[in-house]
Design an enzyme around this catalytic site. Structure first.
Site, mmCIF file in Angstrom:
data_model
loop_
_atom_site.group_PDB
_atom_site.id
_atom_site.type_symbol
_atom_site.label_atom_id
_atom_site.label_comp_id
_atom_site.label_asym_id
_atom_site.label_seq_id
_atom_site.Cartn_x
_atom_site.Cartn_y
_atom_site.Cartn_z
ATOM 1 C CB SER A 147 5.789 -4.945 -6.844
ATOM 2 O OG SER A 147 5.996 -3.398 -6.290
ATOM 3 C CG ASP A 306 3.578 -0.790 -3.671
ATOM 4 O OD1 ASP A 306 3.956 -0.883 -2.262
ATOM 5 O OD2 ASP A 306 4.513 -1.520 -4.426
ATOM 6 C CG ASP A 308 5.233 -5.177 -2.236
ATOM 7 O OD1 ASP A 308 4.906 -4.268 -3.032
ATOM 8 O OD2 ASP A 308 6.284 -5.692 -2.289
ATOM 9 C CG ASP A 310 7.759 -2.592 -2.036
ATOM 10 O OD1 ASP A 310 6.904 -1.923 -2.883
ATOM 11 O OD2 ASP A 310 8.730 -3.288 -2.736
#
Length: 564
Positions: A147, A306, A308, A310
């Protein structure tokens, strides 16, 4: 000889460990502290999966710990569902170092256990993985990502067949299966070529992208207004060297947002994240290059996702520059926009509900009360929001409208069961374009909400505790708060202290303390599930913006002083 030493020497002696890894371990032979930190425990398969520093060792992210976790998960899938082999799993990965390697290793272990693996051909956002699990009818899914963590980390998130990260008690059951697996001797793998010939390794990508973008676009609330005004909004976007670039830009472009400028030095995937100290849109420093470009092109709004994709953060143009919005600010704005748009079009269902986490702003409660919709509150972690969607579907009542958490995670719609920065970016641009057509900025809209519902302010402080000693310090700190709380904090009397350790308010057990204070104020202490830190969340309500900011600072300062 201590246990960590015996583990270290087993890695050096094992034929299963490659020579490059052994060379890395020999290089730290004289650093006892480093050996201890790498081997004093197994990298824990926690409630969301794995997350750790990239290195050789049992307490690190590497091919061996990834294989072990996957073998435990494969064992669990096969134990739970005889059809798991055919249903298969979906696998995605982000731009971090070794993410592609870990994705292929994960597939090899699933294939070695006879489980079909649908593997994205290149890096993809986490929410698309959630969507893929549901669309392909998979039994589960994996995304390789850490993340928003610093570049030295990587991780491994596990998903169930509803597209949600594995919930309790399933997460604990999987952990038990992982712990049974011997790191070297208990793992089965199958080479990719052999798996492809057996129909067990299936590459996916473009077709899923199209289906995913279609459902993202279907979340628009006022398509006519978007068609009329999208091109009038000037947007600067940065994927922060992550996975969002292609699909965020595609969603915006296909909906008419043609005046979008991408930060060039942050456009390409790069696991070093060279232009930011921390690839997290919660950190205003990540917006440095975006601010410069925004000033150059006169952008109305800056958007950052960010690595990834999400989480999403925004900055809004003001008379004095660009203002960074907290996750709570953006979440309240989106909630208000969604509820008002649905009300105007007659699509606000009587059984509609929103979901927030227990550390998210209380302002949302005033908003849902005003619109007459239910507010559900869950533990920190978006899987608990996804769980509420599933429970409503099973019960056959309750219409999910929106869910968000203060840490910049938002989801509109039920096509995925994790926070989605692609969809949220599109909704934020829709909202900004609609307000701009009324000669308002998102900051103007936020102040209107404050004037209506009160001036709410929230903040977050984290204390980091590295290594073995850090764990003991975190436990000691939480024990002290449990056993010896103060009568007041920041001049505000404590009205109630909720300890979620044994489960509370119908929620699963969690190591969280929440203090309710007078004047609609509160604070919460929660050890992170993914990083060696304790997070303290603070929230207040004031009579004015200045009053609320002063009150939250007093509360934060007093609690911080107590902790230190």
């Amino acid at each position: 000889m201590t246990d960590y030493r015996s583990r270290y020497e087993r890695w050096l002696a094992s034929d299963a460990v490659d020579e490059a890894t052994k060379a890395e371990l020999r290089a730290i032979a004289e650093d006892e502290k480093e050996i201890e930190d790498r081997f004093y425990k197994d990298l824990e398969f926690g409630t969301g999966g794995l997350r750790g520093i990239l290195d050789a060792g049992t307490n690190r992210m590497n091919v061996y710990t990834v294989r072990r976790a996957t073998q435990g998960l494969a064992n669990y899938l096969l134990m739970k569902d005889p059809q798991a082999k055919e249903k298969g799993v979906a696998i995605a990965y982000d731009s971090r170092h070794q993410s592609d390697v870990f994705a292929l290793e994960t597939a090899a272990v699933f294939n070695g256990n006879g489980i079909k693996a649908y593997v994205f051909e290149s890096l993809r956002p986490t929410p698309e993985l959630s969507f893929a699990v549901r669309t392909l009818g998979c039994k589960g899914g994996i995304v390789i990502t850490a993340s928003h963590n610093p570049s030295k980390y990587n991780g491994y998130k596990a998903y169930w067949e509803d597209g949600c990260q594995v919930p309790p008690p399933m997460d604990e059951e999987i952990i038990q299966e992982v712990e049974k697996v011997d790191l070297f001797d208990g793992v089965r793998v199958m080479p990719r070529r052999e798996a492809e010939e057996a129909g067990l390794f299936v590459s996916i990508g473009e077709e899923l992208d199209g289906q995913y973008i279609d459902v993202v676009k279907s979340q628009l609330l006022d398509p006519e207004m978007v068609r009329a005004h999208a091109a009038d909004l000037t947007v600067v976007y940065t994927p922060l060297h992550g996975t969002g670039n292609r699909l965020v830009r595609r969603a915006l472009a296909e909906c008419g947002f043609t005046n979008v400028h991408v930060v060039p030095e942050q456009e390409e995937p790069d696991g070093d994240f060279p232009t930011v100290p921390y690839p997290n849109p919660e950190d205003v420093r990540a917006f440095g290059p975006a601010i410069a470009l925004g000033e150059q092109v006169g952008a109305d709004i800056l958007i950052a996702t960010d690595p990834d994709a999400d989480r999403v953060g925004i900055m809004v143009k003001t008379d004095t520059g660009y203002q960074h919005f907290t996750g709570n600010m953006t979440g309240v704005l989106l909630s208000s926009y969604i509820l008002e748009a649905r009300k105007k079009t007659g699509h606000l269902p009587a059984d509609g509900f929103l979901v927030k986490t227990i550390v998210t702003t209380e302002m949302i409660r005033a908003l849902t009360d005003a619109y007459g919709v239910e507010l559900k509150e869950v533990l920190t972690g978006f899987k608990y929001i996804g769980q509420q969607i599933l429970e409503a579907e099973k019960a056959g009542r309750g219409t999910y409208l929106f869910g968000f958490e203060e840490s910049f995670g938002y989801l509109s719609g039920t096509y995925a069961r994790d926070k989605d920065a692609v969809s949220a970016s599109l909704l934020i641009c829709e909202m900004a374009a609609v307000y701009k057509a009324k000669n308002q900025t998102l900051l103007d809209a936020l102040h209107e909400l404050y004037e209506t519902y009160g001036y709410y302010r929230e903040t977050l402080v984290s204390f980091t505790f590295e290594g073995i000693e850090g764990i003991a310090k975190m436990n000691s700190l939480m024990d002290e708060l449990r056993k010896h709380p103060q009568a007041s904090y920041g001049g505000l009397k404590v009205l109630e202290c909720k300890d979620y350790a044994d489960g509370l308010d119908g929620l699963p057990p969690s190591n969280v303390l929440r203090f309710t204070l007078e004047n609609n104020s509160w604070f919460c202490a929660r050890p992170s599930g993914t990083e060696p830190k304790i997070k303290f969340y603070f929230g207040v309500k004031g009579e004015s913006q200045a009053g609320a900011e002063a009150a939250v600072k007093r509360l934060q300062d007093d609690v911080t002083k107590t902790i230190k």
